[in-house]
Design a protein around this motif. Structure first.
Motif, PDB file in Angstrom:
ATOM      1  N   VAL A  74      33.648  62.893   6.029  1.00  0.00           N
ATOM      2  CA  VAL A  74      34.519  63.785   6.808  1.00  0.00           C
ATOM      3  C   VAL A  74      34.910  63.136   8.130  1.00  0.00           C
ATOM      4  N   PHE A  75      33.920  62.526   8.813  1.00  0.00           N
ATOM      5  CA  PHE A  75      34.177  61.973  10.154  1.00  0.00           C
ATOM      6  C   PHE A  75      34.720  60.538  10.115  1.00  0.00           C
ATOM      7  N   GLN A  76      34.960  60.012   8.910  1.00  0.00           N
ATOM      8  CA  GLN A  76      35.456  58.645   8.791  1.00  0.00           C
ATOM      9  C   GLN A  76      36.825  58.483   9.461  1.00  0.00           C
ATOM     10  N   PHE A  77      37.652  59.516   9.308  1.00  0.00           N
ATOM     11  CA  PHE A  77      38.971  59.512   9.968  1.00  0.00           C
ATOM     12  C   PHE A  77      38.998  60.703  10.919  1.00  0.00           C
ATOM     13  N   ARG A  78      38.347  60.540  12.043  1.00  0.00           N
ATOM     14  CA  ARG A  78      38.054  61.641  12.960  1.00  0.00           C
ATOM     15  C   ARG A  78      39.303  62.368  13.451  1.00  0.00           C
ATOM     16  N   GLU A  85      25.140  64.703  24.269  1.00  0.00           N
ATOM     17  CA  GLU A  85      26.232  65.681  24.088  1.00  0.00           C
ATOM     18  C   GLU A  85      26.639  65.769  22.624  1.00  0.00           C
ATOM     19  N   ARG A  86      26.626  64.637  21.917  1.00  0.00           N
ATOM     20  CA  ARG A  86      26.956  64.661  20.487  1.00  0.00           C
ATOM     21  C   ARG A  86      25.917  65.458  19.701  1.00  0.00           C
ATOM     22  N   LEU A  87      24.652  65.260  20.035  1.00  0.00           N
ATOM     23  CA  LEU A  87      23.575  65.933  19.313  1.00  0.00           C
ATOM     24  C   LEU A  87      23.673  67.448  19.404  1.00  0.00           C
ATOM     25  N   THR A  88      24.227  67.945  20.509  1.00  0.00           N
ATOM     26  CA  THR A  88      24.248  69.392  20.740  1.00  0.00           C
ATOM     27  C   THR A  88      25.658  69.995  20.710  1.00  0.00           C
ATOM     28  N   ALA A  89      26.690  69.192  20.380  1.00  0.00           N
ATOM     29  CA  ALA A  89      28.082  69.667  20.452  1.00  0.00           C
ATOM     30  C   ALA A  89      28.366  70.794  19.455  1.00  0.00           C
ATOM     31  N   ASN A  90      29.141  71.769  19.882  1.00  0.00           N
ATOM     32  CA  ASN A  90      29.554  72.900  19.041  1.00  0.00           C
ATOM     33  C   ASN A  90      30.869  72.583  18.327  1.00  0.00           C
ATOM     34  N   PRO A  91      31.205  73.338  17.252  1.00  0.00           N
ATOM     35  CA  PRO A  91      32.490  73.117  16.563  1.00  0.00           C
ATOM     36  C   PRO A  91      33.655  73.209  17.551  1.00  0.00           C
ATOM     37  N   ARG A 148      31.788  66.606  19.093  1.00  0.00           N
ATOM     38  CA  ARG A 148      31.305  66.986  17.756  1.00  0.00           C
ATOM     39  C   ARG A 148      31.447  65.796  16.811  1.00  0.00           C
ATOM     40  N   SER A 149      30.354  65.454  16.122  1.00  0.00           N
ATOM     41  CA  SER A 149      30.348  64.221  15.334  1.00  0.00           C
ATOM     42  C   SER A 149      29.374  64.346  14.172  1.00  0.00           C
ATOM     43  N   PRO A 159      38.069  67.089  11.552  1.00  0.00           N
ATOM     44  CA  PRO A 159      36.622  67.065  11.284  1.00  0.00           C
ATOM     45  C   PRO A 159      35.784  67.816  12.319  1.00  0.00           C
ATOM     46  N   PHE A 160      36.107  67.651  13.610  1.00  0.00           N
ATOM     47  CA  PHE A 160      35.280  68.271  14.654  1.00  0.00           C
ATOM     48  C   PHE A 160      35.463  69.784  14.751  1.00  0.00           C
ATOM     49  N   GLN A 161      36.448  70.336  13.993  1.00  0.00           N
ATOM     50  CA  GLN A 161      36.671  71.789  14.014  1.00  0.00           C
ATOM     51  C   GLN A 161      35.847  72.524  12.956  1.00  0.00           C
ATOM     52  N   LEU A 162      35.268  71.790  12.014  1.00  0.00           N
ATOM     53  CA  LEU A 162      34.539  72.432  10.912  1.00  0.00           C
ATOM     54  C   LEU A 162      33.217  73.027  11.391  1.00  0.00           C
TER      55      LEU A 162
END
Length: 350
Positions: free
Chosen positions: A251-255, A181-187, A192-193, A291-294
């Motif tokens: 960016v994802f360090q502080f999710r 799911e992470r590999l294919t997650a959308n913004p 998303r990761s 981060p996951f919104q970018l």
């Protein structure tokens, strides 16, 4: 065979996978996160996701007792390279090799160190802009190795080396459902990761289907996703792998915080705020997004802008935020203070 048609390759009658496991007293080792797939209908389904394999060259990673191996051979491949780290499985694989004379090559070794760029005939090489070569990588990967291995292969895609020195080699691999799911997650998606960006900027990634945990022996605590990768002709972010990885990781360090907070870690303490503002303004990214919104284009803008800043100040790229934190902690400890210094929020999160 019908007149004028070549007969399809068929394996001779063989013991079932369950019988091979009993015959060679094979037991899945928990510390190697091994899980066997015994249902040949499911192994056929995995192999079908790889595409047309007739007369293709295939590398199977971690074949284990050989369930997927049988399905690959039944698809009529020209050559099958098996890379297996666990010596216990080699005798069972040799039985399969004898059942398909001249088609199977077994390597007892570790895929993380094996030189795949020397594994296939040179005549199979294609230009990067052409259709993918007739080479496929397939594997039911142990969970412990799946993420480091796909990161390694994504770096190979970026540099067009390793398995991708032959062109845009396709991969069909299994992961824990959550990793799939992470590999294919959308913004905006909760999965998303860093993995989403690194995979999707270099490959077309498809989450094909999910195999329930109970199909495996022993049953893992999670379901398993089958994911297919085709490298893109042009990456979505045209910067070196190391630079993209550094920006995305920061960016994802502080999710759960604003993306501004993670991007700050790209810069040394002196001038940190000013430089982070400059990065976000030039890249036209809202600092209050999580981060996951970018989007991918926003990551592209951030990487391109950071590259320009590094070109102007080469010391930026080698700056390491964690090292800075360690040095600060050392300095605090050197100061003779009566009270034990409290751990900072940044150190706690990292």
């Amino acid at each position: 065979a019908a007149p004028g048609k070549v007969a399809a390759f068929r394996l001779p009658p063989l013991p079932t996978i369950g019988e091979i496991i009993k015959l060679y007293r094979l037991k899945a080792q928990r510390q190697l996160s091994q899980n066997f797939l015994l249902d040949l209908r499911l192994t056929d389904k995995i192999v079908k996701q790889a595409g047309e394999l007739k007369n293709a060259h295939v590398c199977e990673v971690g074949p284990g007792p050989g369930g997927i191996t049988r399905s690959i051979l039944s698809a009529g491949v020209e050559q099958l390279l098996l890379i297996e780290k666990d010596a216990r499985f080699i005798p069972g694989l040799q039985m399969l090799s004898e059942a398909a004379p001249g088609k199977v090559r077994i390597v007892h070794g570790d895929i993380l160190t094996y030189k795949v760029e020397k594994a296939f005939p040179k005549h199979l090489k294609k230009d990067w802009e052409d259709e993918p070569p007739d080479i496929h990588i397939i594997g039911n990967l142990p969970f412990s190795v799946s993420t480091p291995l796909i990161i390694k292969w994504l770096e190979n895609v970026s540099k067009k080396d390793g398995p991708f020195s032959y062109g845009r080699t396709q991969m069909t691999l299994t992961f824990q459902k959550e990793v799939g799911e992470r590999l294919t997650a959308n913004p905006g998606g909760k999965q998303r990761s860093r993995l989403s960006i690194m995979a999707q900027h270099l490959c077309s990634v498809e989450n094909c289907f999910v195999i329930p945990g109970e199909a495996f022996v022993p049953k893992p605590e999670v379901d398993v996703a089958v994911v297919h990768f085709t490298p893109l002709v042009q990456p979505k972010i045209q910067q070196p792998f190391e630079l993209v990885e550094k920006v995305v990781r920061s960016v994802f360090q502080f999710r759960r915080k604003y993306c501004f907070r993670g991007l700050e870690t790209l810069f040394p303490e002196s001038g940190r705020l000013k430089r982070t503002e400059q990065l976000m303004m030039t890249a036209n990214v809202d600092p209050t997004l999580r981060p996951f919104q970018l989007s991918m284009s926003q990551f592209r803008n951030l990487c391109n802008t950071y590259r320009k800043m590094c070109d102007e100040d080469p010391s930026l790229f080698v700056f390491n935020y964690r090292e800075e934190l360690k040095q600060k902690k050392k300095t605090r400890n050197l100061l003779k203070s009566t009270s034990q210094p409290e751990q900072t929020e940044e150190e706690d999160q990292l």
